[in-house]
Design a protein around this motif. Structure first.
Motif, PDB file in Angstrom:
ATOM      1  N   UNK A 181       0.834  -1.200   0.000  1.00 32.43           N
ATOM      2  CA  UNK A 181       0.000   0.000   0.000  1.00 32.43           C
ATOM      3  C   UNK A 181       0.870   1.252   0.000  1.00 32.43           C
ATOM      4  N   UNK A 182       1.924   1.243   0.829  1.00 31.05           N
ATOM      5  CA  UNK A 182       2.827   2.390   0.869  1.00 31.05           C
ATOM      6  C   UNK A 182       3.518   2.571  -0.473  1.00 31.05           C
ATOM      7  N   UNK A 183       4.017   1.475  -1.044  1.00 32.24           N
ATOM      8  CA  UNK A 183       4.765   1.544  -2.303  1.00 32.24           C
ATOM      9  C   UNK A 183       3.872   2.029  -3.448  1.00 32.24           C
ATOM     10  N   UNK A 184       2.681   1.448  -3.574  1.00 32.70           N
ATOM     11  CA  UNK A 184       1.766   1.866  -4.626  1.00 32.70           C
ATOM     12  C   UNK A 184       1.300   3.300  -4.405  1.00 32.70           C
ATOM     13  N   UNK A 185       1.043   3.651  -3.145  1.00 34.43           N
ATOM     14  CA  UNK A 185       0.612   5.013  -2.846  1.00 34.43           C
ATOM     15  C   UNK A 185       1.659   6.039  -3.227  1.00 34.43           C
ATOM     16  N   UNK A 186       2.917   5.722  -2.952  1.00 29.45           N
ATOM     17  CA  UNK A 186       4.001   6.640  -3.302  1.00 29.45           C
ATOM     18  C   UNK A 186       4.087   6.839  -4.811  1.00 29.45           C
ATOM     19  N   UNK A 187       3.945   5.756  -5.563  1.00 31.57           N
ATOM     20  CA  UNK A 187       4.010   5.875  -7.022  1.00 31.57           C
ATOM     21  C   UNK A 187       2.796   6.588  -7.595  1.00 31.57           C
ATOM     22  N   UNK A 188       1.631   6.346  -7.025  1.00 38.91           N
ATOM     23  CA  UNK A 188       0.444   7.062  -7.488  1.00 38.91           C
ATOM     24  C   UNK A 188       0.534   8.547  -7.151  1.00 38.91           C
ATOM     25  N   UNK A 189       1.164   8.869  -6.028  1.00 39.59           N
ATOM     26  CA  UNK A 189       1.375  10.268  -5.663  1.00 39.59           C
ATOM     27  C   UNK A 189       2.240  10.969  -6.702  1.00 39.59           C
ATOM     28  N   UNK A 190       3.250  10.250  -7.196  1.00 40.31           N
ATOM     29  CA  UNK A 190       4.092  10.803  -8.273  1.00 40.31           C
ATOM     30  C   UNK A 190       3.236  11.062  -9.511  1.00 40.31           C
TER      31      UNK A 190
ATOM     32  N   UNK B  29       0.126  11.844  -9.629  1.00 37.89           N
ATOM     33  CA  UNK B  29      -0.768  12.985  -9.426  1.00 37.89           C
ATOM     34  C   UNK B  29       0.000  14.281  -9.153  1.00 37.89           C
ATOM     35  N   UNK B  30       1.328  14.212  -9.226  1.00 43.83           N
ATOM     36  CA  UNK B  30       2.149  15.396  -8.959  1.00 43.83           C
ATOM     37  C   UNK B  30       1.790  16.593  -9.834  1.00 43.83           C
ATOM     38  N   UNK B  31       1.481  16.394 -11.133  1.00 42.46           N
ATOM     39  CA  UNK B  31       1.115  17.555 -11.950  1.00 42.46           C
ATOM     40  C   UNK B  31      -0.088  18.316 -11.402  1.00 42.46           C
ATOM     41  N   UNK B  32      -1.027  17.606 -10.783  1.00 44.26           N
ATOM     42  CA  UNK B  32      -2.214  18.261 -10.236  1.00 44.26           C
ATOM     43  C   UNK B  32      -1.928  18.892  -8.874  1.00 44.26           C
ATOM     44  N   UNK B  33      -0.975  18.308  -8.138  1.00 44.96           N
ATOM     45  CA  UNK B  33      -0.652  18.803  -6.804  1.00 44.96           C
ATOM     46  C   UNK B  33       0.378  19.932  -6.861  1.00 44.96           C
ATOM     47  N   UNK B  34       1.444  19.706  -7.667  1.00 47.00           N
ATOM     48  CA  UNK B  34       2.556  20.655  -7.723  1.00 47.00           C
ATOM     49  C   UNK B  34       2.492  21.578  -8.936  1.00 47.00           C
ATOM     50  N   UNK B  35       1.644  21.218  -9.888  1.00 45.14           N
ATOM     51  CA  UNK B  35       1.574  22.017 -11.107  1.00 45.14           C
ATOM     52  C   UNK B  35       2.733  21.769 -12.039  1.00 45.14           C
ATOM     53  N   UNK B  36       3.466  20.658 -11.855  1.00 45.36           N
ATOM     54  CA  UNK B  36       4.621  20.356 -12.697  1.00 45.36           C
ATOM     55  C   UNK B  36       4.770  18.840 -12.775  1.00 45.36           C
ATOM     56  N   UNK B  37       5.279  18.370 -13.925  1.00 46.95           N
ATOM     57  CA  UNK B  37       5.526  16.942 -14.098  1.00 46.95           C
ATOM     58  C   UNK B  37       6.769  16.519 -13.333  1.00 46.95           C
ATOM     59  N   UNK B  38       6.750  15.291 -12.831  1.00 48.40           N
ATOM     60  CA  UNK B  38       7.925  14.688 -12.193  1.00 48.40           C
ATOM     61  C   UNK B  38       8.455  13.633 -13.148  1.00 48.40           C
ATOM     62  N   UNK B  39       9.726  13.742 -13.503  1.00 46.09           N
ATOM     63  CA  UNK B  39      10.315  12.860 -14.523  1.00 46.09           C
ATOM     64  C   UNK B  39      10.644  11.492 -13.944  1.00 46.09           C
ATOM     65  N   UNK B  40       9.621  10.809 -13.449  1.00 45.48           N
ATOM     66  CA  UNK B  40       9.764   9.457 -12.915  1.00 45.48           C
ATOM     67  C   UNK B  40       8.686   8.593 -13.566  1.00 45.48           C
TER      68      UNK B  40
END
Length: 247
Positions: A196-205, A207-218
């Protein structure tokens, strides 16, 4: 003459399977050689021919070699990295999760999981881009393969040790950890919490464009694709091992 029969044996400082060290050494050798020998143009060509480029599937005619490099780049992208930090992270990750898989399944098992995980990650990345606003990406890095090793390790590292008896002395002997079923992985609170932690961390990445307003190159999609492949592969590896043990 001194009696050395009772001297304790020395354990290696890093008790990492040889195949894991070979993979790490190969990744570092390629990265250092490219860093030293190639200019920007040469590095670009290296990535064009050996990184995974999903755009070749639909627009192969626009790329050198057409669609042909898709035959190998699903695997070779795992040996290329963006920079030394990218390489360091994947090296540490490979050592941590490649080690238990290597001890359990040997060199062939590590290679199967790593390479098929890299391929699964590339396929999922290509499919994800079909539904993405940004439909172009170049995938490189060992993350898909290492994610697969992580998924494979989840099938046994949190399971209890099976204890048997020595046939000659009758003393208790540790036989290793059993392979959990997929349902058992999610029923075990420790493996379930990790997943759950591992999948949650990757899903957070993701959704980063919606949270941070920028893409994360991962390439989080490739991580998940590799991880799911890794979760499934121990069932196949165990079946093959049992078949090979039959007289």
């Amino acid at each position: 003459m001194a009696d050395t029969s009772q001297e304790p044996q020395r354990e290696p400082i890093f008790n990492v399977p040889g195949i894991v060290m070979i993979l790490i050494g190969l990744m570092w050798a390629i990265h250092i050689a490219a860093d030293i020998a190639l200019d920007e143009y040469g590095l670009g060509n290296l990535r064009i021919w050996f990184a995974f480029i999903p755009d070749r599937i639909a627009n192969g005619a626009q790329w050198p070699g057409g669609a042909l490099p898709l035959l190998w780049t699903g695997f070779t992208h795992a040996f290329l990295h963006v920079d030394y930090m990218h390489l360091l992270v994947n090296t540490a990750w490979l050592m941590v999760f490649g080690t238990p898989v290597g001890r359990r399944y040997g060199a062939a098992g590590v290679l199967v999981v790593f390479l098929l995980g890299a391929l699964a990650g590339a396929i999922v990345q290509a499919v994800a881009l079909m539904f993405s606003v940004n439909q172009f990406a170049i995938l490189l890095g060992a993350s898909g393969g290492v994610s697969a090793l992580t998924g494979a390790a989840m099938r046994f590292i949190f399971e209890p040790i099976v204890v048997g008896k020595d046939p000659e002395t009758g003393d208790p002997v540790a036989l290793g950890r059993r392979t959990s079923t997929l349902a058992g992985v999610f029923a075990n609170p420790r493996s379930r919490a990790f997943i759950i932690f591992w999948l949650g961390l990757n899903l957070l990445i993701g959704f980063a464009p919606f949270i941070l307003g920028a893409n994360v190159a991962i390439a989080w999609e490739a991580h998940i694709g590799g991880f799911v492949a890794g979760l499934l592969l121990p069932s196949v590896l165990d079946r093959l091992a049992r078949r090979n043990q039959r007289p």
